[in-house]
Design an enzyme around this catalytic site. Structure first.
Site, PDB file in Angstrom:
ATOM      1  N   ASN B 396       7.393   5.480  31.692  1.00  0.00           N
ATOM      2  CA  ASN B 396       7.767   6.862  31.951  1.00  0.00           C
ATOM      3  C   ASN B 396       8.046   7.633  30.676  1.00  0.00           C
ATOM      4  OD1 ASN B 396       8.725   9.251  32.973  1.00  0.00           O
ATOM      5  ND2 ASN B 396      10.065   8.324  34.486  1.00  0.00           N
ATOM      6  N   ASP B 397       9.267   7.565  30.176  1.00  0.00           N
ATOM      7  CA  ASP B 397       9.665   8.403  29.043  1.00  0.00           C
ATOM      8  C   ASP B 397       8.745   8.258  27.833  1.00  0.00           C
ATOM      9  OD1 ASP B 397      11.809   9.440  30.429  1.00  0.00           O
ATOM     10  OD2 ASP B 397      13.195   7.897  29.725  1.00  0.00           O
TER      11      ASP B 397
END
Lengths: 115, 472
Positions: B396-397
């Site tokens: 994700n990030d």
């Protein structure tokens, strides 16, 4: 006494520098096994358990010896075995028995040190 | 210096060379295993020399040797059995556990050495200082690493655990540990004072790690690894064993470097991690605006299979979600299927993918992924420009393009340029934000399709879909 202390301090500081130098060359892809390998190296604390065992002559000394030996040997034996298990997987697949894809659980694909 | 002491010194030196060469060989996957074995050889050398020295000096109380042997048998058996049975996804907590016991052993050695000394005449600072430091650092490492292992294992909740007045309690505990330690150094006569140092330090280790979020636990493990190294070096000072000083310092350096690199890759400073309270994800759900979720395009496993079957260059971006659902074998199976049909497949691996740095590489290696297919961040980013499909699985990030702009939680964080690929597929269970707590702009980009499912199941479905298209 101070002479011993000084030479030990010198060894300590120089080893720190060598450590920084050697470790910073290791790629991030190998950081997990490296951390585990470094973890095994501090298992050398078992040498301290040996020294303490040799000097122990009271119940408290025996108990502390047992604790130190218990902890240190879990550290050193476990550390080297698990690091070896990880690194063995980084050797080319041809050198190992092939693993059926997508069906095997991790626990059964790797069993200890036999290759 | 007697002849024996001289020989022992030379042997210790040889062991140190083994440790350094062993670590040095860990820089390539081809030589790493040999490096670890050489390091183990150094270990046998160092311990063997210590054993010989101890036996020659000893006024031999057989109970001491019995205590040592029984400890080694029990501890060694536990270590070997756990190491052989542990799942590769659970490596971080095992490393943390071994780290904990190493620190505990160092503290126990300092304590035992102190008890064995005749302190009626006082101790020189060259002994009392390392004793106190060893007990403090070793105990913090013992209790702190156990808590971190518990968090990684899920035995202890991963959320930061905080209570009112925690800071005050922390300060008091530190002051007690340092105060008692200072008193010990000034007037080293009573062991109960050393016990106060021990207990306060154990307590501090617990209090230090409890408020740290599960996502940051690996950084803490690495930091505590450095602590244990230093504690072992201090134990080396206490009993005057050079191989312990050298090995401890090497590990202290290794742990420090890893901690700093990890913190950098997560875009956090070590200090903010230690202050804790991060990783709850609460703030993120508020920030997840309607504009982001509105543009999300959902795709099916069949769509993804079709895309992959007709692609030429595919890059897989594995993340924590892949490790969590143990899908490393599924992803490797899919990649092999594609490779067998002439499609170029690579893996782009962020330095902190998985649960600790390099953990993803271990998981993929376990699934027989060739090392040459694993690209590090710097190699991977140019490759995204010519990539037809980027398949993001549970990351994700580290893929959020917002990191290139200033003014948000991931600004400046090194990311994988997944948005440069012609087409992007993200396999993820939901739209929930990552640990940074902000929405990922990649998910709402026009070229991105979202496949909402568990990584393992989704990869199985995609593999089936690809098979339809490549065999007909």
């Amino acid at each position: 006494m101070t002479e011993t202390l000084f030479s030990n301090l010198a060894i300590f500081v120089l080893s720190l520098l060598v450590g920084f130098e050697v470790i910073s060359k290791i790629p991030s892809t190998l950081h997990t096994p490296m951390m585990s390998g470094a973890n095994a190296i501090h298992g050398v604390v078992i040498a301290g358990a040996v020294a303490v065992a040799a000097a122990a002559d009271t119940p408290a000394g025996y108990i502390l010896t047992f604790i130190a030996a218990l902890f240190a040997s879990a550290n050193v034996f476990g550390g080297y075995v698990v690091t070896d298990r990880m690194l063995r997987m980084f050797t080319p697949a041809a050198a190992r028995p092939s693993t059926p894809v997508a069906a095997t659980t991790p626990a059964t694909t790797m069993s200890g040190k036999t290759s | 210096m007697t002849l024996l002491a001289f020989i022992i010194g030379v042997v210790f030196l040889a062991a140190a060379v083994f440790f350094v060469v062993g670590l040095h060989l860990m820089r390539t996957p081809r030589t790493a295993r040999r490096g670890n074995l050489i390091s183990a050889g150094g270990m046998i050398t160092a311990v063997g020399a210590t054993l010989v020295y101890a036996i020659t000096l000893s006024h031999s109380h057989s109970l001491g040797w019995i205590a040592l042997t029984s400890g080694v048998i029990v501890g060694g058996t536990f270590g070997v059995v756990r190491s052989r049975s542990v799942k590769m996804t659970d490596i971080p907590q095992l490393v943390s556990l071994f780290n904990a016991v190493g620190g505990g052993a160092a503290a126990a050695i300092a304590f035992a050495d102190f008890l064995g000394r005749d302190v009626s005449a006082g101790l020189t600072p060259s002994t009392s200082v390392p004793v106190v430091l060893d007990v403090i650092i070793g105990s913090v490492s013992l209790s702190g690493s156990l808590i971190a292992a518990g968090k990684l294992q899920g035995v202890i909740p991963g959320q930061p655990i905080q209570f009112p007045g925690a800071r005050v309690v922390n300060v008091v505990v530190v002051l007690v540990a340092l105060g008692a330690g200072g008193a010990m150094i000034a007037q080293p006569t009573s062991w109960p004072m050393l016990l106060v140092v021990l207990v306060a330090s154990l307590l501090f280790g617990v209090l230090m790690v409890l408020p740290i979020g599960g996502a940051d636990a690996p950084v803490v493990v690495s930091l505590l690894n450095a602590f244990t190294g230093l504690a072992v070096a201090m134990a080396g000072f206490v009993i005057d064993n050079q191989s312990m000083i050298i090995a401890g310092a090497l590990v202290g350096a290794a742990g420090t470097i890893l901690t700093l690199q990890m913190a950098k890759a997560m875009n956090r400073s070590v200090l903010t991690i230690m202050l804790g309270g991060f990783g709850t994800g609460d703030s993120g759900s508020v920030a997840l605006g309607a504009t982001v979720t509105a543009n999300v395009r959902e795709v099916t496993a069949d769509d993804v299979g079709l895309q992959l079957a007709y692609a030429r260059h595919v890059i897989i971006v594995p993340g924590f979600g892949l490790a969590a659902s143990q899908a490393q074998h599924e992803v490797a199976g899919l990649a092999k299927l594609l490779t067998d049909h002439g499609i170029d497949v690579k893996y782009a691996i962020h330095p902190v993918a998985g649960r600790m740095p390099g953990h993803m590489n271990v998981l993929l290696a376990e699934a027989n992924v060739p090392y040459s297919q694993m690209l590090q961040l710097e190699e991977a980013n140019p490759a995204f420009d010519t990539c037809d499909v980027a398949l993001v699985v549970g990351a994700n990030d580290v893929t959020n393009p917002a990191a290139r702009r200033p003014g948000n939680a991931v600004s400046g964080m090194p990311i994988l340029d997944v948005d440069h690929a012609t087409s992007v597929v993200v396999v993820k269970r939901s739209m929930s934000p990552g640990y940074a707590g902000i929405p990922n702009e990649l998910f709402s980009a026009p070229q991105t399709g979202m496949l909402f499912d568990d990584a393992k199941k989704a990869l199985g479905d995609i593999t089936l879909a690809v098979k339809q298209y490549v065999t007909t």
